[in-house]
Design a protein around this motif. Structure first.
Motif, PDB file in Angstrom:
ATOM      1  N   ALA A 130       0.829  -1.205   0.000  1.00 44.37           N
ATOM      2  CA  ALA A 130       0.000   0.000   0.000  1.00 44.37           C
ATOM      3  C   ALA A 130       0.864   1.255   0.000  1.00 44.37           C
ATOM      4  O   ALA A 130       0.587   2.200  -0.749  1.00 44.37           O
ATOM      5  N   ALA A 131       1.908   1.265   0.809  1.00 47.72           N
ATOM      6  CA  ALA A 131       2.796   2.431   0.874  1.00 47.72           C
ATOM      7  C   ALA A 131       3.465   2.689  -0.474  1.00 47.72           C
ATOM      8  O   ALA A 131       3.582   3.837  -0.907  1.00 47.72           O
ATOM      9  N   ARG A 132       3.874   1.624  -1.142  1.00 48.99           N
ATOM     10  CA  ARG A 132       4.525   1.786  -2.455  1.00 48.99           C
ATOM     11  C   ARG A 132       3.553   2.303  -3.510  1.00 48.99           C
ATOM     12  O   ARG A 132       3.976   2.931  -4.477  1.00 48.99           O
ATOM     13  N   LEU A 133       2.264   2.008  -3.316  1.00 51.56           N
ATOM     14  CA  LEU A 133       1.254   2.436  -4.275  1.00 51.56           C
ATOM     15  C   LEU A 133       0.566   3.735  -3.864  1.00 51.56           C
ATOM     16  O   LEU A 133      -0.261   4.259  -4.609  1.00 51.56           O
ATOM     17  N   GLY A 134       0.883   4.246  -2.675  1.00 55.67           N
ATOM     18  CA  GLY A 134       0.238   5.462  -2.185  1.00 55.67           C
ATOM     19  C   GLY A 134      -1.200   5.222  -1.767  1.00 55.67           C
ATOM     20  O   GLY A 134      -2.051   6.097  -1.909  1.00 55.67           O
ATOM     21  N   LEU A 135      -1.471   4.014  -1.244  1.00 54.64           N
ATOM     22  CA  LEU A 135      -2.812   3.623  -0.825  1.00 54.64           C
ATOM     23  C   LEU A 135      -2.822   3.292   0.659  1.00 54.64           C
ATOM     24  O   LEU A 135      -1.779   3.256   1.293  1.00 54.64           O
ATOM     25  N   SER A 144      -7.238  -0.934   1.147  1.00 58.43           N
ATOM     26  CA  SER A 144      -7.455  -1.021  -0.304  1.00 58.43           C
ATOM     27  C   SER A 144      -6.790  -2.262  -0.869  1.00 58.43           C
ATOM     28  O   SER A 144      -7.389  -3.002  -1.653  1.00 58.43           O
ATOM     29  N   VAL A 191      -4.164   2.688 -10.876  1.00 57.04           N
ATOM     30  CA  VAL A 191      -3.563   1.817  -9.863  1.00 57.04           C
ATOM     31  C   VAL A 191      -3.184   0.479 -10.482  1.00 57.04           C
ATOM     32  O   VAL A 191      -2.136  -0.082 -10.173  1.00 57.04           O
ATOM     33  N   GLN A 233       0.079   0.992 -12.022  1.00 58.54           N
ATOM     34  CA  GLN A 233       1.123   1.041 -10.991  1.00 58.54           C
ATOM     35  C   GLN A 233       1.486  -0.370 -10.526  1.00 58.54           C
ATOM     36  O   GLN A 233       2.667  -0.681 -10.352  1.00 58.54           O
TER      37      GLN A 233
END
Length: 66
Positions: free
Chosen positions: A13-18, A22, A37, A40
């Protein structure tokens, strides 16, 4: 893919900005990521996870020739 890479849902999630929720919903099939997403995820995984992995697609290769 995530587990094979030793990542938690929070890491991904952190790597995807989520938020981790999610990622959990995507993995359970409760929700589809939006196209940006999906791109990504495809790029982050080096193509190991494709947009088609999020859909229940029929096995068209199993059809016999008419």
């Amino acid at each position: 893919w995530r587990r094979n890479e030793g990542l938690t849902q929070g890491d991904l999630a952190a790597r995807l900005g989520l938020i981790p929720l999610s990622v959990s919903r995507y993995e359970r099939g409760d929700r589809l990521p939006d196209p940006a997403v999906m791109l990504q995820i495809f790029e982050l995984t080096g193509g190991a996870v494709t947009p088609n992995d999020f859909y229940a697609l029929p096995d068209l290769g199993a059809r016999e020739a008419a």
